[in-house]
Design a protein around this motif. Structure first.
Motif, PDB file in Angstrom:
ATOM      1  N   ARG A  93      -3.212   8.266  -8.523  1.00  0.00           N
ATOM      2  CA  ARG A  93      -2.924   7.650  -7.228  1.00  0.00           C
ATOM      3  C   ARG A  93      -4.075   6.778  -6.744  1.00  0.00           C
ATOM      4  NH1 ARG A  93      -1.508  12.043  -4.206  1.00  0.00           N
ATOM      5  NH2 ARG A  93      -3.553  12.183  -3.256  1.00  0.00           N
ATOM      6  N   GLY A  94      -5.294   7.230  -6.936  1.00  0.00           N
ATOM      7  CA  GLY A  94      -6.453   6.439  -6.521  1.00  0.00           C
ATOM      8  C   GLY A  94      -6.602   5.174  -7.339  1.00  0.00           C
ATOM      9  N   ILE A 112      -6.517   3.431   0.630  1.00  0.00           N
ATOM     10  CA  ILE A 112      -6.039   4.658  -0.009  1.00  0.00           C
ATOM     11  C   ILE A 112      -6.143   5.834   0.949  1.00  0.00           C
ATOM     12  CG2 ILE A 112      -6.465   6.275  -1.907  1.00  0.00           C
ATOM     13  CD1 ILE A 112      -7.485   3.868  -3.505  1.00  0.00           C
ATOM     14  N   ARG A 142     -13.052   9.811  -3.137  1.00  0.00           N
ATOM     15  CA  ARG A 142     -12.963   8.797  -2.077  1.00  0.00           C
ATOM     16  C   ARG A 142     -14.152   8.864  -1.132  1.00  0.00           C
ATOM     17  NH1 ARG A 142      -8.732   9.669  -5.518  1.00  0.00           N
ATOM     18  NH2 ARG A 142      -6.668   9.501  -4.560  1.00  0.00           N
ATOM     19  N   GLY A 167      -3.781   2.878  -6.391  1.00  0.00           N
ATOM     20  CA  GLY A 167      -3.938   2.486  -4.995  1.00  0.00           C
ATOM     21  C   GLY A 167      -5.003   1.435  -4.796  1.00  0.00           C
ATOM     22  N   GLU A 223      -3.244   8.532   2.400  1.00  0.00           N
ATOM     23  CA  GLU A 223      -3.295   9.939   2.008  1.00  0.00           C
ATOM     24  C   GLU A 223      -3.416  10.899   3.189  1.00  0.00           C
ATOM     25  OE1 GLU A 223      -5.175   9.678  -2.481  1.00  0.00           O
ATOM     26  OE2 GLU A 223      -6.547   9.898  -0.789  1.00  0.00           O
ATOM     27  N   SER A 266       1.093   3.924  -3.287  1.00  0.00           N
ATOM     28  CA  SER A 266       0.703   5.319  -3.073  1.00  0.00           C
ATOM     29  C   SER A 266       1.820   6.284  -3.461  1.00  0.00           C
ATOM     30  CB  SER A 266       0.329   5.544  -1.607  1.00  0.00           C
ATOM     31  OG  SER A 266       1.469   5.483  -0.773  1.00  0.00           O
ATOM     32  N   THR A 287       0.832  -1.208   0.000  1.00  0.00           N
ATOM     33  CA  THR A 287       0.000   0.000   0.000  1.00  0.00           C
ATOM     34  C   THR A 287       0.864   1.254   0.000  1.00  0.00           C
ATOM     35  OG1 THR A 287      -1.655  -1.241   1.266  1.00  0.00           O
ATOM     36  CG2 THR A 287      -1.947   1.132   1.121  1.00  0.00           C
TER      37      THR A 287
END
Length: 508
Positions: A172-173, A409, A353, A176, A413, A164, A160
């Motif tokens: 990134r999402g 994720i 998200r 991820g 973050e 990231s 993870t």
């Protein structure tokens, strides 16, 4: 077009073709790196959770026969159940251990180095479980599952972190989400391998359990050709040239914007070194972020998804599905969760998200209410069992699109480079402890509350939906620096009034 014009534009066209070629190569490198870390990372987590189900009856038979050969008497039902429970739950104990050491490995060896070394645990586990039957030692199954758990615990945390830190911010999402996709894909492959048409036969169960070595070999073959995390190289090691080389390999010619972002984060951190787990626990400035990821990871295991899989067999029987066909329907549930995880990957950088995880917990809350009603009136109408089956798939869809896909994720973050490894050690430990806890107490919840057990999960899902709505920020398309500025601004809005009471107005 005249020759003169063509001569004038030819260098530009050639340069454009070269730029597109470099972008294509960098995108390929990014995908290869993602596949390499996933296949030997959280794929192992999902695979080892589900693969043991296909070997349940055969392993229990092996334990009984081994006990007879040793002590010339049949094993008691209590002792057999106890040994089987130890074999199953040793995975979660190993996962907890792996989570605790993952942060240290990620810092000492790097993200890539930690993942490569982690394969030692998978290979040793495969060897032990494969030799358990020929040697007549069921104890090897316990140690093998424990090592598989350590491998999965390290893989979940370090993978993870790596996923990231390697993509450009807009992706990134999507990258991820590879963590949850590989978990669900591992569960699906484990279910598939356990079918009696493949490796689920009595004489093949040692082979079935030892196939955990295959993903390890694949990662050892592919991952060495991928670069180390650029953020780790620059922020943690101060290796600017190494960072540039890694970014060029992963992002191609358009790496400078990401390099500027990493430089900006490095300057904002100043001389702050990577924090230990105890430092992160004591740091009041990130207390709410820490509480948030602990709640998210606890809820990921306690939200009722395990109950759904437990009740699935019962619901499928009630719907009239033949018993010998139920494993294939359960396989369909696994495929459904895998597809929704992939769908989440396509949506997360567009929808956001917060919307996905909030919507997921909201739909799961509604499903918990419907399950309670349907199970209470299961015999009232011949339609009820079929409605329950539909509800199973909706619940799995909701989990895959929301909590299953977004939790990891968000956990990454909400923290900076110096606090991220330690924070994820804490989050991973909570995840594995919750997994162990629900496996331990869930049978008693079902026995005590029966269909009303879903009211417990309703409370958890509703609380998480409310918490997410009030306290969790949207991190879509924001750099790590922008997210931290937002968090710092929001934290300042938590203030204490003159009477000493705390106000959370406008927080996040």
């Amino acid at each position: 077009m005249s020759k003169r014009v063509l001569d004038e534009y030819e260098p530009l066209l050639v340069e454009e073709v070269k730029a597109r070629a470099r972008t294509k190569v960098s995108n390929t490198n990014l995908l290869i790196a993602t596949f390499a870390v996933c296949i030997g990372g959280t794929f192992q987590y999902g695979f080892n959770i589900s693969v043991v189900n296909g070997a349940t009856m055969h392993v229990q038979s092996f334990i009984n026969q081994t006990f007879v050969d040793r002590y010339q008497t049949d094993i008691s039902e209590f002792l057999l159940t106890l040994l089987w429970s130890i074999i199953v739950t040793s995975l979660t104990i190993g996962g907890f251990i792996g989570s605790m050491i993952s942060g240290t490995l990620a810092m000492k060896l790097g993200r890539k180095g930690a993942l490569l070394v982690n394969n030692i645990f998978a290979l040793m586990a495969a060897l032990m479980m494969g030799l358990s039957s020929p040697s007549g030692l069921y104890e090897l199954l316990i140690f093998g599952r424990l090592l598989s758990g350590i491998n999965a615990g390290i893989g979940l945390c370090v993978q993870t972190l790596y996923l990231s830190e390697i993509p450009p911010t807009p992706l990134r999402g999507a990258l991820g989400i590879g963590t949850s996709v590989s978990i669900t894909f591992g569960i699906l492959i484990g279910q598939l391998a356990g079918l009696k048409e493949l490796l689920g036969r009595e004489e093949l169960w040692p082979v079935l359990l030892s196939t955990t070595c295959i993903p390890a070999f694949l990662q050892l073959l592919i991952l060495p050709f991928s670069p180390e995390s650029p953020r780790y190289l620059l922020i943690d090691k101060g290796n600017l040239e190494g960072c540039k080389k890694a970014l060029k390999q992963l992002h191609g010619a358009n790496y400078k914007k990401e390099l500027d972002d990493i430089e900006l984060e490095r300057k904002s951190l100043g001389s702050v070194k990577t924090r230990t787990t105890w430092d992160v626990i004591r740091d009041g400035s990130i207390r709410w972020q820490l509480i948030t990821i602990m709640l998210l990871h606890a809820a990921q295991q306690l939200n009722g998804i395990n109950a759904i899989y437990f009740y699935a067999n019962y619901l499928f029987k009630q719907a009239g599905i033949p018993v010998d066909k139920i494993p294939y329907v359960t396989l369909g549930c696994g495929a459904c969760e895998c597809i929704t995880a992939l769908t989440c990957g396509f949506l997360i950088d567009n929808v956001g998200r917060k919307v996905l995880i909030l919507g997921g917990y909201g739909l799961m809350s509604i499903c918990c209410v419907l399950f309670t009603i349907m199970l209470s009136f299961q015999t009232a109408s011949p339609v009820m069992p079929y409605l329950s089956v539909v509800c199973v798939f909706i619940f799995i869809l909701s989990f895959g699109l929301g909590p299953g896909g977004v939790t990891n994720i968000l956990s990454i973050e909400l923290f900076t480079q110096t606090t991220r490894p330690a924070a994820y050690v804490i989050a991973g430990s909570v995840n594995w402890f919750s997994f162990f806890f629900i496996g331990l107490v869930f049978p008693f919840i079902v026995i005590g509350l029966q269909q009303y057990c879903f009211l417990v999960f309703l409370a958890i899902c509703f609380f998480m939906a409310l918490y997410i709505f009030l306290f969790i920020p949207e991190t879509k398309n924001k750099t790590f620096t922008e997210i931290q500025n937002k968090l710092n601004s929001s934290n300042n809005e938590i203030h204490t009034d003159r009477a000493g009471s705390i106000s959370f107005s406008t927080y996040f």
